[in-house]
Design a protein around this motif. Structure first.
Motif, PDB file in Angstrom:
ATOM      1  N   SER A 226      -4.449   0.114   1.164  1.00 13.86           N
ATOM      2  CA  SER A 226      -4.766   1.413   1.775  1.00 13.86           C
ATOM      3  C   SER A 226      -5.936   2.096   1.075  1.00 13.86           C
ATOM      4  N   PRO A 227      -6.805   2.715   1.859  1.00 13.94           N
ATOM      5  CA  PRO A 227      -7.915   3.462   1.249  1.00 13.94           C
ATOM      6  C   PRO A 227      -7.487   4.880   0.851  1.00 13.94           C
ATOM      7  N   LEU A 228      -8.304   5.548   0.032  1.00 12.33           N
ATOM      8  CA  LEU A 228      -8.158   6.997  -0.110  1.00 12.33           C
ATOM      9  C   LEU A 228      -8.485   7.629   1.245  1.00 12.33           C
ATOM     10  N   LEU A 229      -8.060   8.853   1.443  1.00 11.40           N
ATOM     11  CA  LEU A 229      -8.330   9.511   2.732  1.00 11.40           C
ATOM     12  C   LEU A 229      -9.827   9.747   2.964  1.00 11.40           C
ATOM     13  N   ASP A 230     -10.613   9.835   1.885  1.00  6.18           N
ATOM     14  CA  ASP A 230     -12.059  10.001   2.069  1.00  6.18           C
ATOM     15  C   ASP A 230     -12.765   8.660   2.261  1.00  6.18           C
ATOM     16  N   GLY A 231     -12.002   7.576   2.245  1.00  4.68           N
ATOM     17  CA  GLY A 231     -12.571   6.254   2.518  1.00  4.68           C
ATOM     18  C   GLY A 231     -13.430   5.683   1.404  1.00  4.68           C
ATOM     19  N   SER A 232     -13.488   6.368   0.255  1.00  3.11           N
ATOM     20  CA  SER A 232     -14.434   5.962  -0.792  1.00  3.11           C
ATOM     21  C   SER A 232     -14.034   4.667  -1.495  1.00  3.11           C
ATOM     22  N   ARG A 233     -12.750   4.361  -1.534  1.00  2.00           N
ATOM     23  CA  ARG A 233     -12.275   3.127  -2.168  1.00  2.00           C
ATOM     24  C   ARG A 233     -10.816   2.917  -1.780  1.00  2.00           C
ATOM     25  N   LYS A 234     -10.241   1.782  -2.196  1.00  2.00           N
ATOM     26  CA  LYS A 234      -8.813   1.523  -2.016  1.00  2.00           C
ATOM     27  C   LYS A 234      -8.033   2.329  -3.051  1.00  2.00           C
ATOM     28  N   GLU A 235      -6.804   2.704  -2.729  1.00  2.00           N
ATOM     29  CA  GLU A 235      -6.009   3.392  -3.748  1.00  2.00           C
ATOM     30  C   GLU A 235      -5.278   2.371  -4.619  1.00  2.00           C
ATOM     31  N   ASN A 236      -4.896   2.808  -5.817  1.00  2.00           N
ATOM     32  CA  ASN A 236      -4.117   1.907  -6.666  1.00  2.00           C
ATOM     33  C   ASN A 236      -2.651   2.344  -6.664  1.00  2.00           C
ATOM     34  N   SER A 237      -1.803   1.478  -7.207  1.00  2.00           N
ATOM     35  CA  SER A 237      -0.362   1.695  -7.084  1.00  2.00           C
ATOM     36  C   SER A 237       0.146   2.847  -7.955  1.00  2.00           C
ATOM     37  N   ALA A 238      -0.579   3.203  -9.006  1.00  2.00           N
ATOM     38  CA  ALA A 238      -0.158   4.339  -9.832  1.00  2.00           C
ATOM     39  C   ALA A 238      -0.386   5.646  -9.074  1.00  2.00           C
ATOM     40  N   GLU A 239      -1.557   5.785  -8.476  1.00  2.00           N
ATOM     41  CA  GLU A 239      -1.816   7.043  -7.754  1.00  2.00           C
ATOM     42  C   GLU A 239      -1.010   7.107  -6.456  1.00  2.00           C
ATOM     43  N   HIS A 240      -0.761   5.948  -5.845  1.00  2.00           N
ATOM     44  CA  HIS A 240       0.155   5.904  -4.695  1.00  2.00           C
ATOM     45  C   HIS A 240       1.540   6.394  -5.114  1.00  2.00           C
ATOM     46  N   SER A 241       2.024   5.961  -6.281  1.00  2.00           N
ATOM     47  CA  SER A 241       3.354   6.351  -6.752  1.00  2.00           C
ATOM     48  C   SER A 241       3.426   7.858  -6.979  1.00  2.00           C
ATOM     49  N   TRP A 242       2.354   8.411  -7.540  1.00  2.00           N
ATOM     50  CA  TRP A 242       2.289   9.867  -7.702  1.00  2.00           C
ATOM     51  C   TRP A 242       2.370  10.558  -6.343  1.00  2.00           C
ATOM     52  N   HIS A 243       1.558  10.078  -5.409  1.00  2.00           N
ATOM     53  CA  HIS A 243       1.455  10.766  -4.129  1.00  2.00           C
ATOM     54  C   HIS A 243       2.794  10.737  -3.397  1.00  2.00           C
ATOM     55  N   VAL A 244       3.415   9.580  -3.361  1.00  2.00           N
ATOM     56  CA  VAL A 244       4.652   9.450  -2.593  1.00  2.00           C
ATOM     57  C   VAL A 244       5.807  10.209  -3.283  1.00  2.00           C
ATOM     58  N   ALA A 245       5.739  10.375  -4.592  1.00  3.20           N
ATOM     59  CA  ALA A 245       6.728  11.222  -5.281  1.00  3.20           C
ATOM     60  C   ALA A 245       6.576  12.683  -4.838  1.00  3.20           C
ATOM     61  N   VAL A 246       5.345  13.117  -4.638  1.00  2.27           N
ATOM     62  CA  VAL A 246       5.140  14.487  -4.127  1.00  2.27           C
ATOM     63  C   VAL A 246       5.609  14.594  -2.667  1.00  2.27           C
ATOM     64  N   TYR A 247       5.418  13.537  -1.890  1.00  2.00           N
ATOM     65  CA  TYR A 247       5.992  13.519  -0.530  1.00  2.00           C
ATOM     66  C   TYR A 247       7.496  13.814  -0.604  1.00  2.00           C
ATOM     67  N   ALA A 248       8.188  13.149  -1.545  1.00  2.00           N
ATOM     68  CA  ALA A 248       9.636  13.339  -1.669  1.00  2.00           C
ATOM     69  C   ALA A 248       9.974  14.777  -2.044  1.00  2.00           C
ATOM     70  N   LEU A 249       9.173  15.335  -2.939  1.00  2.00           N
ATOM     71  CA  LEU A 249       9.398  16.712  -3.382  1.00  2.00           C
ATOM     72  C   LEU A 249       9.299  17.691  -2.209  1.00  2.00           C
ATOM     73  N   LEU A 250       8.406  17.401  -1.277  1.00  2.00           N
ATOM     74  CA  LEU A 250       8.153  18.348  -0.177  1.00  2.00           C
ATOM     75  C   LEU A 250       8.987  18.104   1.073  1.00  2.00           C
ATOM     76  N   LEU A 251       9.337  16.857   1.332  1.00  2.00           N
ATOM     77  CA  LEU A 251       9.805  16.496   2.678  1.00  2.00           C
ATOM     78  C   LEU A 251      11.294  16.171   2.757  1.00  2.00           C
ATOM     79  N   ASP A 252      12.074  16.561   1.755  1.00  2.00           N
ATOM     80  CA  ASP A 252      13.485  16.142   1.750  1.00  2.00           C
ATOM     81  C   ASP A 252      14.278  16.692   2.939  1.00  2.00           C
ATOM     82  N   GLU A 253      13.782  17.752   3.543  1.00  2.00           N
ATOM     83  CA  GLU A 253      14.504  18.299   4.705  1.00  2.00           C
ATOM     84  C   GLU A 253      14.488  17.343   5.908  1.00  2.00           C
TER      85      GLU A 253
END
Lengths: 202, 202
Positions: B26-53
């Motif tokens: 998967s790319p970053l949303l700005d298309g500048s490069r592919k994302e790595n698994s560490a930053e993906h893990s951060w992002h999806v953890a924030v998804y969990a924090l926000l979207l539990d409803e």
């Protein structure tokens, strides 16, 4: 038609993708490149998950993790202020507050207010949770510098005394047992460096 | 002298730094490069924090966050298995189990066992927490593809039907309300693409 709660949450999640493009001073441990603030946030959240037994007082580990997941998102607007840059901390605090208001303001009001309050608690560094979170946020780059043979200290000609004064108080306040280890590492690093220099000079 | 608990924890934290070098499709949303698994893990953890409803059932948000912080560390040993690669899932599961045993085995025994159990719970995807975590782990790259005009779907010539079958069951099971939104996004994406193609052809 107004935005739904989910529209706002997705707007926020899209916006914070930009944290992946904020480059910090600290390198990866393999030295291949500088780390970015998104992967730093992931890493330091895992530090919190593992190291809560070293906190200065009783902490709510999950609140600390939540703080650390969000603590740097303001850098999307204002960039990273490196510890060794000597920038004005008052100006920085003002800019970061504005950024926090904008970013958390993207969320549904109640959720945004709650997370803004958590971010502010981290910034104030007064509660046990916030003191521990701040300590880890300082401990992680110190560890990187130690295990990359100097990292940003070498780049910025930082002395042992400066390391002690710039990292010590925050780490000691939130995680005194970790600071005791840091003191050993840092001393060994600078002693080793000094003996290396004297070897080169001889 | 054996390693102290802290030595082991620091050994683990140093080892997982390598997750920052595991590049995903998967790319970053700005298309500048592919994302790595560490930053993906951060992002999806924030998804969990926000979207539990939007979870299918009652979830412990903090456990979901912990799962997501750790869910990909096995990729340090085995790499990322892209959803569209068609790799053998049995071989993958076996390799990942070995990696989990090695990595969590770096920690003090009790802590390592607890976190290994959490990782295994995520992998089995049977509890409410794990189903929701799995759903978010699938939802995040879907969102990236939608908001980058196709992303890995375009690169891999993935059809609407394939998107529905590869993402649908997991997201629907853990977060049915999010899947309802995904269905709209995905349909719009492929309809828009088809009309673009027909316009080009005419």
């Amino acid at each position: 038609m107004g935005l739904t709660a989910l529209d706002k949450q997705i707007g926020f999640l899209r916006e914070i993708d930009r944290l992946k493009t904020v480059v910090r001073q600290s390198p990866l441990l393999d030295g291949s490149r500088k780390e970015n603030s998104a992967e730093h946030s992931w890493h330091v959240a895992v530090y919190a998950l593992l190291l809560d037994e070293y906190a200065c007082g009783p902490v709510n580990t999950n609140r600390v993790i939540q703080m650390l997941l969000l603590h740097d998102i303001v850098e999307i607007d204002v960039g990273d202020f490196p510890i060794h840059s000597g920038s004005s901390s008052e100006l920085q605090a003002e800019q970061e507050s504005r950024a926090a208001a904008r970013l958390f303001g993207l969320l549904p009001q109640q959720q945004g207010n709650e997370l803004l309050a958590l971010w502010q608690e981290f910034e104030r560094a007064e509660t046990e949770d916030a003191k521990f979170a701040k300590a880890l946020d300082r401990f992680q780059p110190l560890l990187i510098n130690v295990f990359t043979g100097g990292g940003t200290w070498t780049e910025n000609s930082v002395s042992l005394e400066q390391v002690f004064s710039r990292y010590g108080p925050v780490i000691k306040k939130g995680a005194p047992l970790l600071w005791a280890v840091c003191e050993q590492w840092v001393t060994q690093h600078f002693v080793g460096q000094a003996s290396g220099i004297s070897r080169q000079a001889s």
